[in-house]
Design a protein around this motif. Sequence first.
Motif, mmCIF file in Angstrom:
data_model
loop_
_atom_site.group_PDB
_atom_site.id
_atom_site.type_symbol
_atom_site.label_atom_id
_atom_site.label_comp_id
_atom_site.label_asym_id
_atom_site.label_seq_id
_atom_site.Cartn_x
_atom_site.Cartn_y
_atom_site.Cartn_z
ATOM 1 N N CYS A 61 21.278 37.527 37.394
ATOM 2 C CA CYS A 61 22.408 37.189 38.258
ATOM 3 C C CYS A 61 22.317 37.843 39.636
ATOM 4 C CB CYS A 61 23.715 37.618 37.604
ATOM 5 S SG CYS A 61 24.097 36.783 36.076
ATOM 6 N N LYS A 62 22.973 37.192 40.586
ATOM 7 C CA LYS A 62 23.198 37.774 41.912
ATOM 8 C C LYS A 62 24.671 37.566 42.268
ATOM 9 C CE LYS A 62 21.620 33.639 44.400
ATOM 10 N NZ LYS A 62 21.442 32.842 43.169
ATOM 11 N N PRO A 63 25.231 38.381 43.175
ATOM 12 C CA PRO A 63 26.653 38.267 43.509
ATOM 13 C C PRO A 63 27.044 36.853 43.910
ATOM 14 C CG PRO A 63 25.763 40.279 44.429
ATOM 15 C CD PRO A 63 24.585 39.509 43.876
ATOM 16 N N GLY A 64 28.167 36.401 43.365
ATOM 17 C CA GLY A 64 28.670 35.065 43.651
ATOM 18 C C GLY A 64 28.223 34.009 42.674
ATOM 19 N N ASP A 65 27.336 34.360 41.730
ATOM 20 C CA ASP A 65 26.893 33.385 40.733
ATOM 21 C C ASP A 65 28.041 33.004 39.798
ATOM 22 O OD1 ASP A 65 24.317 33.049 41.607
ATOM 23 O OD2 ASP A 65 23.404 34.378 40.132
ATOM 24 N N LEU A 66 28.008 31.758 39.372
ATOM 25 C CA LEU A 66 28.993 31.224 38.431
ATOM 26 C C LEU A 66 28.405 31.323 37.028
ATOM 27 C CD1 LEU A 66 31.755 29.811 38.780
ATOM 28 C CD2 LEU A 66 30.531 27.640 38.925
ATOM 29 N N LEU A 67 29.099 32.015 36.135
ATOM 30 C CA LEU A 67 28.598 32.248 34.785
ATOM 31 C C LEU A 67 29.466 31.531 33.756
ATOM 32 C CD1 LEU A 67 27.865 36.095 34.930
ATOM 33 C CD2 LEU A 67 26.438 34.189 35.699
ATOM 34 N N VAL A 78 32.065 41.379 36.299
ATOM 35 C CA VAL A 78 32.434 40.000 36.620
ATOM 36 C C VAL A 78 33.922 39.947 36.918
ATOM 37 C CG1 VAL A 78 30.598 38.970 35.233
ATOM 38 C CG2 VAL A 78 32.847 39.397 34.194
ATOM 39 N N ILE A 79 34.321 38.944 37.697
ATOM 40 C CA ILE A 79 35.738 38.702 37.992
ATOM 41 C C ILE A 79 36.095 37.368 37.344
ATOM 42 C CG2 ILE A 79 37.447 38.285 39.801
ATOM 43 C CD1 ILE A 79 35.732 40.077 41.626
ATOM 44 N N HIS A 80 37.200 37.370 36.601
ATOM 45 C CA HIS A 80 37.527 36.181 35.807
ATOM 46 C C HIS A 80 39.004 36.123 35.502
ATOM 47 C CE1 HIS A 80 37.422 38.439 31.723
ATOM 48 N NE2 HIS A 80 37.396 39.331 32.688
ATOM 49 N N LEU A 81 39.437 34.941 35.065
ATOM 50 C CA LEU A 81 40.806 34.738 34.594
ATOM 51 C C LEU A 81 40.799 34.862 33.085
ATOM 52 C CD1 LEU A 81 43.760 33.822 34.678
ATOM 53 C CD2 LEU A 81 42.961 31.467 34.947
ATOM 54 N N CYS A 115 36.686 29.628 43.188
ATOM 55 C CA CYS A 115 36.098 30.722 43.962
ATOM 56 C C CYS A 115 34.785 30.290 44.605
ATOM 57 C CB CYS A 115 35.845 31.941 43.076
ATOM 58 S SG CYS A 115 37.330 32.809 42.536
ATOM 59 N N ARG A 116 33.967 29.561 43.870
ATOM 60 C CA ARG A 116 32.640 29.193 44.369
ATOM 61 C C ARG A 116 32.668 28.005 45.335
ATOM 62 N NH1 ARG A 116 27.389 30.238 43.953
ATOM 63 N NH2 ARG A 116 25.925 28.505 44.140
ATOM 64 N N PRO A 161 29.259 30.121 50.964
ATOM 65 C CA PRO A 161 28.353 31.270 51.028
ATOM 66 C C PRO A 161 28.798 32.352 50.048
ATOM 67 C CG PRO A 161 28.958 30.540 53.237
ATOM 68 C CD PRO A 161 29.838 29.788 52.281
ATOM 69 N N ALA A 162 27.844 33.126 49.550
ATOM 70 C CA ALA A 162 28.139 34.119 48.506
ATOM 71 C C ALA A 162 29.225 35.103 48.929
ATOM 72 C CB ALA A 162 26.862 34.868 48.134
ATOM 73 N N ASP A 163 29.248 35.490 50.216
ATOM 74 C CA ASP A 163 30.255 36.464 50.638
ATOM 75 C C ASP A 163 31.661 35.881 50.579
ATOM 76 O OD1 ASP A 163 29.639 34.742 52.756
ATOM 77 O OD2 ASP A 163 30.138 36.236 54.278
ATOM 78 N N LEU A 164 31.795 34.575 50.845
ATOM 79 C CA LEU A 164 33.102 33.941 50.743
ATOM 80 C C LEU A 164 33.494 33.718 49.279
ATOM 81 C CD1 LEU A 164 33.127 31.334 53.654
ATOM 82 C CD2 LEU A 164 34.188 33.592 53.549
ATOM 83 N N VAL A 165 32.521 33.448 48.415
ATOM 84 C CA VAL A 165 32.804 33.349 46.984
ATOM 85 C C VAL A 165 33.393 34.666 46.495
ATOM 86 C CG1 VAL A 165 31.830 33.009 44.685
ATOM 87 C CG2 VAL A 165 30.975 31.653 46.601
ATOM 88 N N MET A 166 32.763 35.768 46.890
ATOM 89 C CA MET A 166 33.254 37.080 46.467
ATOM 90 C C MET A 166 34.607 37.387 47.100
ATOM 91 S SD MET A 166 31.124 37.818 44.281
ATOM 92 C CE MET A 166 32.208 39.170 43.860
ATOM 93 N N GLN A 167 34.809 36.960 48.331
ATOM 94 C CA GLN A 167 36.104 37.165 48.984
ATOM 95 C C GLN A 167 37.209 36.443 48.224
ATOM 96 O OE1 GLN A 167 36.128 36.493 53.264
ATOM 97 N NE2 GLN A 167 38.225 35.721 53.177
ATOM 98 N N ASN A 168 36.930 35.206 47.812
ATOM 99 C CA ASN A 168 37.908 34.463 47.006
ATOM 100 C C ASN A 168 38.228 35.189 45.709
ATOM 101 O OD1 ASN A 168 38.191 32.363 48.812
ATOM 102 N ND2 ASN A 168 36.699 31.040 47.802
ATOM 103 N N ALA A 169 37.202 35.670 45.029
ATOM 104 C CA ALA A 169 37.398 36.304 43.724
ATOM 105 C C ALA A 169 38.105 37.655 43.853
ATOM 106 C CB ALA A 169 36.046 36.478 43.026
ATOM 107 N N VAL A 170 37.576 38.508 44.707
ATOM 108 C CA VAL A 170 38.141 39.855 44.859
ATOM 109 C C VAL A 170 39.559 39.785 45.409
ATOM 110 C CG1 VAL A 170 37.908 42.055 46.096
ATOM 111 C CG2 VAL A 170 35.880 40.938 45.124
#
Length: 262
Positions: free
Chosen positions: A104-110, A130-133, A196-197, A165-174
């Motif tokens: 995995c790398k940051p922003g990946d969808l699992l 991981v960040i999740h509901l 998020c993605r 972009p991965a940084d925006l995916v992480m921004q959405n999640a965090v």
Amino acid sequence: MGNQLDRITHLNYSELPTGDPSGLEKDELRVGVAYFFSDEEEEVDDRTPSDCGFTKDHSPAEEGPFSVSEVEYSAFCSQECIFSKLRENEDLNVYSAKTLLTMCKPGDLLELVATAQAPHWAIFEQDDQVIHLQMGEIRKDSLLEISNGRHGRIVNNRYRYRPLPADLVMQNAVGHLGLSREEICWTNSESFAAWCRFGKREFKAGGEAHSAEQQYFLKVHLSGSGVHTLVFRSLEDMIRERRRVDASGILKELSLVNGGKE
């Protein structure tokens, strides 16, 4: 309609534009919309791979890959494929949580899967986090701890939308960590992680306006009973029904188009 869908099943998948490229939507359709969280996902006790329905692939790797019996799908909107989970087109093997972390790398969808259970989706942050509901809350947890016997895979390309972009995916999640039931506008872990993605409001409950022309078509490939086509007015409705089928293996007959079986 069934014949039309048969013809477009084999079209090349094209990237579709996202809603707001920043992932931070403005002027959302909130008037008259009741957002809610559906606590559809039950926790899984610790299980062995065989308990979860996994069979070891012929590989020297101790941690996988594994294969699991799953319902396969493809989904369309306006004659464009927006979702595909077909073994003939992609690798559906899964891996232990420990092995998955090395991939995995940051922003990946699992996606964590087990037989007769709706899959659990999450956004990979870093290390083993991981960040999740889950259970009505947006949380950050260790993938090793929440896997509970489930194996998983990276599903960045399951939806055919253009990713942020991965940084925006992480921004959405965090940016949504700590939200609880009354503040959450996603009905399951998949809708939240996919939002998020991709940043598309359609993943939110009540997040898209309905029109007579807007329809989603889901082709369900059930082993031994052919291919069924279902029609929905929203992406969120389609996701919820597909996850219900994953958990039960049973179609709602009233939702079938033209009797359902093609």
